[in-house]
Each structure stands twice: as structure tokens, then as C-alpha cells.
Design a protein around this motif. Structure first.
Motif, short mmCIF file in Angstrom:
data_model
loop_
_atom_site.label_atom_id
_atom_site.label_comp_id
_atom_site.label_asym_id
_atom_site.label_seq_id
_atom_site.Cartn_x
_atom_site.Cartn_y
_atom_site.Cartn_z
N ARG A 103 -4.48 -5.76 6.86
CA ARG A 103 -5.11 -4.66 6.14
C ARG A 103 -4.88 -4.83 4.64
O ARG A 103 -3.80 -5.21 4.20
CB ARG A 103 -4.54 -3.31 6.58
CG ARG A 103 -5.06 -2.12 5.75
CD ARG A 103 -4.58 -0.80 6.32
NE ARG A 103 -4.72 0.32 5.41
CZ ARG A 103 -5.86 1.00 5.22
NH1 ARG A 103 -6.95 0.65 5.88
NH2 ARG A 103 -5.91 2.01 4.37
N VAL A 114 -6.16 -2.77 0.73
CA VAL A 114 -6.75 -1.55 0.21
C VAL A 114 -7.03 -1.70 -1.28
O VAL A 114 -6.40 -2.51 -1.97
CB VAL A 114 -5.81 -0.33 0.41
CG1 VAL A 114 -5.57 -0.07 1.89
CG2 VAL A 114 -4.49 -0.53 -0.32
N SER A 152 -14.02 -0.33 4.84
CA SER A 152 -14.12 1.07 5.25
C SER A 152 -13.93 2.03 4.08
O SER A 152 -13.28 1.71 3.09
CB SER A 152 -13.10 1.38 6.35
OG SER A 152 -11.78 1.12 5.88
N GLY A 187 -1.90 -4.27 2.41
CA GLY A 187 -1.53 -2.98 2.95
C GLY A 187 -0.24 -3.03 3.73
O GLY A 187 0.41 -4.08 3.84
N SER A 241 -10.01 -4.71 6.59
CA SER A 241 -9.14 -5.10 7.69
C SER A 241 -9.74 -6.25 8.47
O SER A 241 -10.96 -6.42 8.54
CB SER A 241 -8.89 -3.91 8.63
OG SER A 241 -10.11 -3.40 9.15
N GLY A 249 -10.76 0.40 2.21
CA GLY A 249 -9.90 -0.39 3.07
C GLY A 249 -10.62 -1.64 3.54
O GLY A 249 -11.85 -1.66 3.63
N GLU A 300 0.85 -1.19 0.00
CA GLU A 300 0.00 0.00 0.00
C GLU A 300 0.88 1.24 0.00
O GLU A 300 1.88 1.28 0.71
CB GLU A 300 -0.87 0.01 1.26
CG GLU A 300 -1.67 1.28 1.44
CD GLU A 300 -2.37 1.32 2.78
OE1 GLU A 300 -3.08 2.29 3.04
OE2 GLU A 300 -2.20 0.38 3.58
N PHE A 340 -8.38 -5.61 -4.30
CA PHE A 340 -7.63 -5.26 -3.09
C PHE A 340 -6.19 -5.74 -3.19
O PHE A 340 -5.91 -6.79 -3.78
CB PHE A 340 -8.28 -5.89 -1.85
CG PHE A 340 -9.53 -5.21 -1.39
CD1 PHE A 340 -9.49 -4.19 -0.45
CD2 PHE A 340 -10.77 -5.61 -1.87
CE1 PHE A 340 -10.64 -3.57 -0.01
CE2 PHE A 340 -11.94 -4.99 -1.44
CZ PHE A 340 -11.88 -3.97 -0.51
N PRO A 353 -6.09 5.48 -0.63
CA PRO A 353 -6.85 4.35 -1.19
C PRO A 353 -8.34 4.63 -1.21
O PRO A 353 -8.86 5.39 -0.38
CB PRO A 353 -6.50 3.19 -0.26
CG PRO A 353 -6.06 3.84 1.01
CD PRO A 353 -5.40 5.12 0.61
#
Length: 350
Positions: free
Chosen positions: A236, A238, A275, A231, A253, A251, A57, A228, A248
């Protein structure tokens, strides 16, 4: 002693019961084992399990949101500071100042309290404002401190620290600063902070397992199919922005300890969070639509259900309402010249 037919029958029945119990135990163990990532094809590289926590990331630390950290396009001739969200103190000079002298006079930190602080010079050759550079010459300087961020509004103590750092810089280069009136700037900071607090949207969906738990590799494999990437923090992932270097779009996680386990394949994950930091992402990215589509696609492929933070399933009607409210929020930010994803919005909502 010769066993009777009844005894033989009971022995056989007992053996069958034990076999059935053993089979059920094995079935239950397989059922409760976390779902695993599918084996990789030869040539595809290492299995997903071995990639848990690998960081690709783009780095986004606190310094990335400092005033002077947003590079200006070469055609720009205005400062990255903006009176909309910054206190700006012009600094008059007796003559040209070298970038080397300015760098030597710069304060050691780029913050006043919790607010980004920076100094910029007007490059005589390039005719643009920029962070001082060695080998350049500057005819003007200006110092700035951000009025508000997610830590709150600029207060009197932070303003005083801004004045002290700016004055020390000016003393070193024989500059004369012109500071705005503190009371007015602090009041302006409180008004901006109130606006930001009222229009700060950070959305989160939770994807919960319906039945079997998931391994970290299983989560990563399914998320990777939807864009994705891993990260910088274990657990995580992103979705990168379409423009390199921007925050990003989304997210994802899950439990960091599960990602760091000695054998991640045996870690049981029952929920993951998806998120969206609305103000950080450009409206053109269609972030909420993608968040919704992604959550539903993961729920379908991983046998999960999309819920809110309280574990309540999110109906399509609820998502429609959120989407409509976000469109209004985007419009409000646009009208305030703080469009989502812009440099000013990223600084204010950080």
C-alpha cells in the motif's frame, strides 16, 4: 567417413536453428520478467525494492474516528460531539468533579456495539469541552454515541448499551444523566444512515499492465515520483493530505504477497488499484482531479491502461461524468453541514 557438402550444410543449419531458439528463449525470458526499478544514485539511500512495505503512512485505525479523538483547537468552546450525528445525554453534577475521578469512572471501551461512544467534560479553567484530563476540574459532563457509521444505524441494543455505560459513569461520580427518548433517536439514526448510504462515494481505478508485468519496486518507484509514500501495510502507498494528521488523499495498492515475497524483484504484478474515499478528503485537495491525473501519468510511464473494476478501459468522457457527479455530491454534503473532509464527515463515513 568424409561428410558431404549437404551434410555439412544441414549441420550448420541445425546449429543456427538451435542458436536462434536459444536466443528467442532468452529474449522471451527477458520480455516476461517483471520490470525493475531503476538503480538508485549513490547517496539516494536504499533501493526501492528494499523499501517494500516500509510504513510511513500516518496511523489511521478505528480509534481515530471515535468522537473524542478529534482534538479541539484551543479557541473552541464547543464539544466535539455534535447533535447532527450524535445522541447526546447531558450529565448534571452536584459540584465540581476532578479529572482524575472522571478518568477512574470511565468505561473500559469507547464503543457501544459498533458505534463510537465517548464522555466529555466542561473544563472550568479552560472554558471548553474536552475528554477528561488528570489535574483538571469539570462542572458538567455529557455522554454521546454516534447515530450512524459505515456499519449501519444505531439500533436499540446499541442504544441500551450506551445508556448502561453512561449510567455506570454517573453512578461513580454522583451525576444525573438526561437521556433522549430511544425511539426518536433510533429513527433519527436510520434517517442519517440512509442519507449516508446514498451519498457515500469510494472510487477506484485499476491500472493494468499492457505487456510486461511490474515488480513491486518498479511500481513504488513510479508512484513515488507522483507523490506517493509507503503505507503501513505492505503493498500500500498513499498521497498524504496537505494538513498533517488528516486521512490520505489517494491510496494505491497491489498484491500484498508480492510485496512480502522473499525476493520482491521476482514478483510479477499485473495490476494496481488507485482509490479515493471521497468523504474523508477535503474538497480543496482536488482529490478526483489528482486521482485522474495520477492514473494517466502512471499508465504512460508504466505502459499500462486505466480501467474500471471490470477491466473496461475508462474513456475521458466517463471520467468527466464522474467528476461532474462528484461536484454535485460535494454540494449536497456542504448543504447538510457534512462537508467532505470535516470531522463530522470523517466520523460518519468511517
Amino acid at each position: 567417413m568424409v561428410m558431404s557438402n549437404l551434410q555439412i550444410g544441414l549441420a550448420i543449419l541445425g546449429g543456427l536453428v538451435l542458436a536462434a531458439m536459444a536466443a528467442h528463449a532468452a529474449w522471451s525470458a527477458r520480455k516476461n520478467q517483471p520490470r525493475q526499478a531503476a538503480p538508485s544514485d549513490p547517496g539516494d539511500g536504499p533501493a526501492i525494492e528494499s523499501q517494500v512495505g516500509v510504513g510511513i503512512e500516518p496511523g489511521l485505525d478505528a480509534a481515530a474516528f471515535d468522537v473524542a479523538s478529534f482534538p479541539l483547537p484551543l479557541v473552541e468552546k464547543r464539544a466535539s460531539m455534535d447533535a447532527l450525528i450524535d445522541v447526546i445525554a447531558p450529565i448534571a453534577l452536584e459540584g465540581l468533579i476532578s479529572g482524575d475521578a472522571a478518568l477512574a469512572a470511565m468505561p473500559p471501551t469507547r464503543r457501544a456495539g459498533s458505534k463510537p461512544f465517548s464522555i466529555e467534560g466542561f473544563n472550568e479553567t479552560g472554558q471548553r469541552w474536552e475528554t477528561p484530563l488528570a489535574g483538571q476540574r469539570y462542572s458538567l459532563f455529557q455522554a454521546g454515541v454516534q447515530l450512524a457509521n459505515r456499519s449501519g444505524a444505531l439500533n436499540e441494543i446499541e442504544y441500551s448499551e450506551f445508556v448502561m455505560k453512561t449510567q455506570a459513569f454517573c453512578d461513580a461520580i454522583n451525576g444525573s444523566p438526561d437521556f433522549p427518548e430511544m425511539r426518536e433517536e433510533v429513527a433519527r439514526a436510520r434517517e442519517l444512515d440512509q442519507f449516508a448510504s446514498d451519498h457515500d462515494a469510494q472510487l477506484g481505478f485499476v491500472l493494468r499492465a499492457r505487456h510486461a508485468a511490474w515488480s513491486p519496486g518498479y511500481v513504488q518507484q513510479n508512484a513515488a515520483r507522483l507523490g506517493f509514500v509507503a503505507g503501513v501495510i505492505p503493498g500500500r502507498m498513499v498521497v498524504p493530505a496537505s494538513v498533517a494528521g488528516m486521512p490520505p488523499v489517494l491510496g494505491l495498492s497491489f498484491d500484498t504477497q508480492a510485496a512480502l515475497a522473499d525476493d520482491p524483484a521476482q514478483s510479477a504484478i499485473r495490476d494496481v488499484a488507485i482509490s479515493l474515499d471521497v468523504a474523508q478528503v477535503d474538497r480543496s485537495e482536488r482529490a478526483f482531479e489528482r486521482m485522474r491525473e495520477t492514473a494517466l501519468a502512471l499508465a504512460d510511464s508504466m505502459d499500462g491502461v486505466v480501467t474500471d473494476d471490470n477491466g473496461q478501459p475508462l474513456a475521458p468522457e466517463a471520467m468527466d461524468t464522474i467528476g461532474a457527479e462528484l461536484e454535485q455530491l460535494y454540494d449536497t454534503l456542504d448543504q447538510r453541514d457534512l462537508s467532505a473532509g470535516s470531522a463530522l464527515a470523517r466520523r460518519l463515513f468511517s
